[in-house]
Design a protein around this motif. Structure first.
Motif, short mmCIF file in Angstrom:
data_model
loop_
_atom_site.label_atom_id
_atom_site.label_comp_id
_atom_site.label_asym_id
_atom_site.label_seq_id
_atom_site.Cartn_x
_atom_site.Cartn_y
_atom_site.Cartn_z
N PRO A 1 0.85 -1.19 0.00
CA PRO A 1 0.00 0.00 0.00
C PRO A 1 0.89 1.25 0.00
CG PRO A 1 -0.58 -1.47 1.82
CD PRO A 1 0.68 -1.99 1.22
N ARG A 2 0.46 2.28 -0.63
CA ARG A 2 1.26 3.51 -0.68
C ARG A 2 1.63 4.02 0.70
NH1 ARG A 2 2.60 6.41 -4.90
NH2 ARG A 2 1.82 5.72 -6.90
N ARG A 3 0.77 3.84 1.69
CA ARG A 3 1.07 4.37 3.01
C ARG A 3 2.22 3.65 3.70
NH1 ARG A 3 -3.57 1.43 3.43
NH2 ARG A 3 -3.50 -0.30 4.88
N SER A 4 2.64 2.47 3.18
CA SER A 4 3.78 1.74 3.76
C SER A 4 5.11 2.40 3.44
CB SER A 4 3.82 0.29 3.22
OG SER A 4 2.73 -0.42 3.72
N ARG A 5 5.12 3.29 2.48
CA ARG A 5 6.35 3.94 2.07
C ARG A 5 6.89 4.82 3.17
NH1 ARG A 5 6.28 8.46 -2.57
NH2 ARG A 5 4.81 9.33 -1.12
#
Length: 85
Positions: A79-83
């Motif tokens: 997920p993008r928020r894991s970046r």
């Protein structure tokens, strides 16, 4: 944009396929990442970016001492928020 020579093995190609990814997906992201860092789990270099088909993936790899040869270790969709920022 860095230039790398990728050292592919059948093992890592099969591993990427288990994650529905190809060497081309990996190379696209590694050659033009949105973010880079060090993997907390392996200590390998890593990057995040979007594949041509819009998936956001994490790539882990080692760079040989020559600074040109990149050895892929793993890649998978995140997920993008894991970046990390």
């Amino acid at each position: 944009m860095p230039y790398y020579e990728y050292q592919w093995t059948d093992e890592i190609i099969d591993h990427l396929a288990e994650h529905d990814l190809t060497p081309e997906d990996f190379e696209d992201v590694a050659s033009d990442p949105e973010a880079t860092g060090i993997s907390e789990s392996s200590g390998s270099d890593c990057c995040f970016g979007e594949t041509v088909d819009g998936r956001f993936i994490f790539c882990a790899y080692d760079v040989e001492a020559d600074g040109i040869t990149l050895i892929p270790r793993t890649a998978f969709e995140v997920p993008r928020r894991s970046r990390k920022r």
